[in-house]
Design a protein around this motif. Sequence first.
Motif, mmCIF file in Angstrom:
data_model
loop_
_atom_site.group_PDB
_atom_site.id
_atom_site.type_symbol
_atom_site.label_atom_id
_atom_site.label_comp_id
_atom_site.label_asym_id
_atom_site.label_seq_id
_atom_site.Cartn_x
_atom_site.Cartn_y
_atom_site.Cartn_z
ATOM 1 N N TYR A 30 1.048 -1.173 0.132
ATOM 2 C CA TYR A 30 -0.056 0.010 0.066
ATOM 3 C C TYR A 30 0.682 1.116 -0.015
ATOM 4 C CZ TYR A 30 -3.274 -3.415 1.575
ATOM 5 O OH TYR A 30 -4.085 -4.709 1.537
ATOM 6 N N TYR A 31 2.075 1.292 0.095
ATOM 7 C CA TYR A 31 3.009 2.158 0.074
ATOM 8 C C TYR A 31 3.857 2.712 -0.856
ATOM 9 C CZ TYR A 31 2.390 1.896 5.124
ATOM 10 O OH TYR A 31 1.576 2.123 6.304
ATOM 11 N N ALA A 32 3.929 3.767 -1.283
ATOM 12 C CA ALA A 32 4.868 4.286 -2.272
ATOM 13 C C ALA A 32 6.193 4.366 -1.604
ATOM 14 C CB ALA A 32 4.496 5.825 -2.751
ATOM 15 N N ILE A 33 7.246 3.917 -2.269
ATOM 16 C CA ILE A 33 8.580 3.785 -1.673
ATOM 17 C C ILE A 33 9.598 4.783 -2.743
ATOM 18 C CG2 ILE A 33 10.620 2.455 -1.164
ATOM 19 C CD1 ILE A 33 8.207 2.133 0.621
ATOM 20 N N GLY A 34 10.177 5.696 -1.748
ATOM 21 C CA GLY A 34 11.060 6.578 -2.590
ATOM 22 C C GLY A 34 12.790 6.356 -2.153
ATOM 23 N N TRP A 35 13.362 6.578 -3.084
ATOM 24 C CA TRP A 35 14.915 6.459 -2.991
ATOM 25 C C TRP A 35 15.494 8.058 -3.044
ATOM 26 C CZ3 TRP A 35 17.841 2.914 -0.626
ATOM 27 C CH2 TRP A 35 17.536 1.662 -0.999
ATOM 28 N N PHE A 36 16.152 8.369 -2.057
ATOM 29 C CA PHE A 36 16.784 9.727 -1.986
ATOM 30 C C PHE A 36 18.401 9.505 -1.656
ATOM 31 C CE2 PHE A 36 12.952 12.554 -0.959
ATOM 32 C CZ PHE A 36 12.005 11.812 -0.955
ATOM 33 N N ARG A 37 18.946 10.579 -1.996
ATOM 34 C CA ARG A 37 20.299 10.643 -1.685
ATOM 35 C C ARG A 37 20.906 11.893 -1.173
ATOM 36 N NH1 ARG A 37 23.396 10.111 -7.475
ATOM 37 N NH2 ARG A 37 22.847 12.244 -8.393
ATOM 38 N N GLN A 38 21.767 12.011 -0.447
ATOM 39 C CA GLN A 38 22.540 13.575 0.050
ATOM 40 C C GLN A 38 23.852 13.203 -0.075
ATOM 41 O OE1 GLN A 38 20.957 14.515 3.790
ATOM 42 N NE2 GLN A 38 21.609 16.922 3.241
ATOM 43 N N ALA A 39 24.475 14.039 -1.053
ATOM 44 C CA ALA A 39 25.892 14.168 -0.999
ATOM 45 C C ALA A 39 26.566 15.080 -0.011
ATOM 46 C CB ALA A 39 26.443 14.570 -2.316
ATOM 47 N N PRO A 40 27.808 15.050 0.444
ATOM 48 C CA PRO A 40 28.404 15.911 1.310
ATOM 49 C C PRO A 40 28.219 17.374 0.923
ATOM 50 C CG PRO A 40 29.743 13.926 1.097
ATOM 51 C CD PRO A 40 28.677 13.823 0.119
ATOM 52 N N GLY A 41 27.699 18.204 1.901
ATOM 53 C CA GLY A 41 27.430 19.682 1.541
ATOM 54 C C GLY A 41 26.513 19.864 0.533
ATOM 55 N N LYS A 42 25.526 18.993 0.067
ATOM 56 C CA LYS A 42 24.797 19.141 -0.941
ATOM 57 C C LYS A 42 23.004 18.751 -0.291
ATOM 58 C CE LYS A 42 26.889 18.637 -4.958
ATOM 59 N NZ LYS A 42 27.082 17.938 -6.334
ATOM 60 N N GLU A 43 22.195 19.309 -0.705
ATOM 61 C CA GLU A 43 20.707 18.948 -0.179
ATOM 62 C C GLU A 43 20.519 17.717 -0.563
ATOM 63 O OE1 GLU A 43 19.003 23.488 0.075
ATOM 64 O OE2 GLU A 43 17.855 21.870 -1.114
ATOM 65 N N ARG A 44 19.512 17.125 0.161
ATOM 66 C CA ARG A 44 18.919 15.671 -0.111
ATOM 67 C C ARG A 44 18.240 15.879 -1.452
ATOM 68 N NH1 ARG A 44 15.582 13.390 4.497
ATOM 69 N NH2 ARG A 44 13.826 15.188 3.549
ATOM 70 N N GLU A 45 18.113 14.903 -2.178
ATOM 71 C CA GLU A 45 17.394 14.924 -3.575
ATOM 72 C C GLU A 45 16.610 13.625 -3.768
ATOM 73 O OE1 GLU A 45 20.017 15.947 -6.725
ATOM 74 O OE2 GLU A 45 21.050 13.975 -6.604
ATOM 75 N N GLU A 46 15.584 13.556 -4.472
ATOM 76 C CA GLU A 46 14.754 12.373 -4.550
ATOM 77 C C GLU A 46 15.247 11.814 -5.988
ATOM 78 O OE1 GLU A 46 10.533 12.752 -4.824
ATOM 79 O OE2 GLU A 46 10.179 10.774 -4.522
ATOM 80 N N ILE A 47 15.584 10.682 -5.856
ATOM 81 C CA ILE A 47 15.800 9.972 -7.174
ATOM 82 C C ILE A 47 14.936 9.116 -7.702
ATOM 83 C CG2 ILE A 47 17.323 7.883 -7.638
ATOM 84 C CD1 ILE A 47 18.946 8.376 -5.252
ATOM 85 N N SER A 48 13.881 8.473 -7.096
ATOM 86 C CA SER A 48 12.850 7.917 -7.791
ATOM 87 C C SER A 48 11.907 7.592 -6.830
ATOM 88 C CB SER A 48 13.562 6.499 -8.228
ATOM 89 O OG SER A 48 12.549 5.736 -9.189
ATOM 90 N N CYS A 49 10.714 7.081 -7.242
ATOM 91 C CA CYS A 49 9.743 6.637 -6.471
ATOM 92 C C CYS A 49 8.955 5.508 -7.085
ATOM 93 C CB CYS A 49 8.522 7.604 -5.936
ATOM 94 S SG CYS A 49 7.100 7.447 -5.134
ATOM 95 N N ILE A 50 8.310 4.555 -6.274
ATOM 96 C CA ILE A 50 7.601 3.667 -7.080
ATOM 97 C C ILE A 50 6.341 3.513 -6.309
ATOM 98 C CG2 ILE A 50 8.672 1.710 -5.741
ATOM 99 C CD1 ILE A 50 8.184 0.147 -8.455
ATOM 100 N N SER A 51 5.371 3.604 -6.980
ATOM 101 C CA SER A 51 3.718 3.559 -6.246
ATOM 102 C C SER A 51 3.436 2.184 -5.733
ATOM 103 C CB SER A 51 2.738 4.050 -7.432
ATOM 104 O OG SER A 51 2.914 5.219 -7.682
ATOM 105 N N GLY A 52 2.814 2.186 -4.784
ATOM 106 C CA GLY A 52 2.344 1.058 -4.108
ATOM 107 C C GLY A 52 1.019 0.357 -4.776
ATOM 108 N N SER A 53 0.043 1.073 -5.362
ATOM 109 C CA SER A 53 -0.787 0.398 -6.081
ATOM 110 C C SER A 53 -0.691 -0.270 -7.323
ATOM 111 C CB SER A 53 -2.203 1.250 -6.267
ATOM 112 O OG SER A 53 -1.644 2.390 -6.961
ATOM 113 N N ASP A 54 0.007 0.289 -8.138
ATOM 114 C CA ASP A 54 0.426 -0.401 -9.451
ATOM 115 C C ASP A 54 1.891 -0.577 -9.701
ATOM 116 O OD1 ASP A 54 -0.546 2.902 -11.176
ATOM 117 O OD2 ASP A 54 1.145 2.107 -9.885
ATOM 118 N N GLY A 55 2.890 -0.144 -8.954
ATOM 119 C CA GLY A 55 4.097 -0.394 -9.284
ATOM 120 C C GLY A 55 4.584 0.544 -9.994
ATOM 121 N N ARG A 56 4.018 1.734 -10.486
ATOM 122 C CA ARG A 56 4.438 2.462 -11.522
ATOM 123 C C ARG A 56 5.618 3.414 -11.029
ATOM 124 N NH1 ARG A 56 0.097 6.025 -14.848
ATOM 125 N NH2 ARG A 56 -0.398 4.008 -15.172
ATOM 126 N N PRO A 57 6.617 3.398 -11.730
ATOM 127 C CA PRO A 57 8.004 4.272 -11.322
ATOM 128 C C PRO A 57 7.807 5.732 -11.585
ATOM 129 C CG PRO A 57 8.576 3.059 -13.241
ATOM 130 C CD PRO A 57 7.112 2.744 -13.004
#
Length: 121
Positions: A30-57
């Motif tokens: 039931y959950y969307a899952i997201g991947w993020f990354r944060q490099a040294p000295g930089k803000e966190r950024e979202e890389i990708s997300c995949i939906s819970g209901s249909d698995g759409r990336p």
Amino acid sequence: VQLQASGGGLVQPGGSLSLSCVASGSLLNYYAIGWFRQAPGKEREEISCISGSDGRPYYPLDSLKGRFTISRDNAENTVYLQMNNLKPEDTAVYYCAAYLGNCPVHDYDYWGQGTLVTVSS
């Protein structure tokens, strides 16, 4: 929901890594899952997300399309991030997060601890 990210490590430029985000405490379906990354000295950024209901990336960063692929295995309660042709600028701490719903997500409800990816020769 508790999230555990793993799979980080040291890899040479051009190499590949597969990160895993294992959820416990609730069904991942039931959950969307997201991947993020944060490099040294930089803000966190979202890389990708995949939906819970249909698995759409969802890939918010055009620069990563084609190199990073998100997928999920609901039976294993796990979401993966396959990273290919890694570059030194991909060096960062990578996190996964969960939201009860679908992508895109504005505010994630749960966060896992990070896993460090270092791309260096």
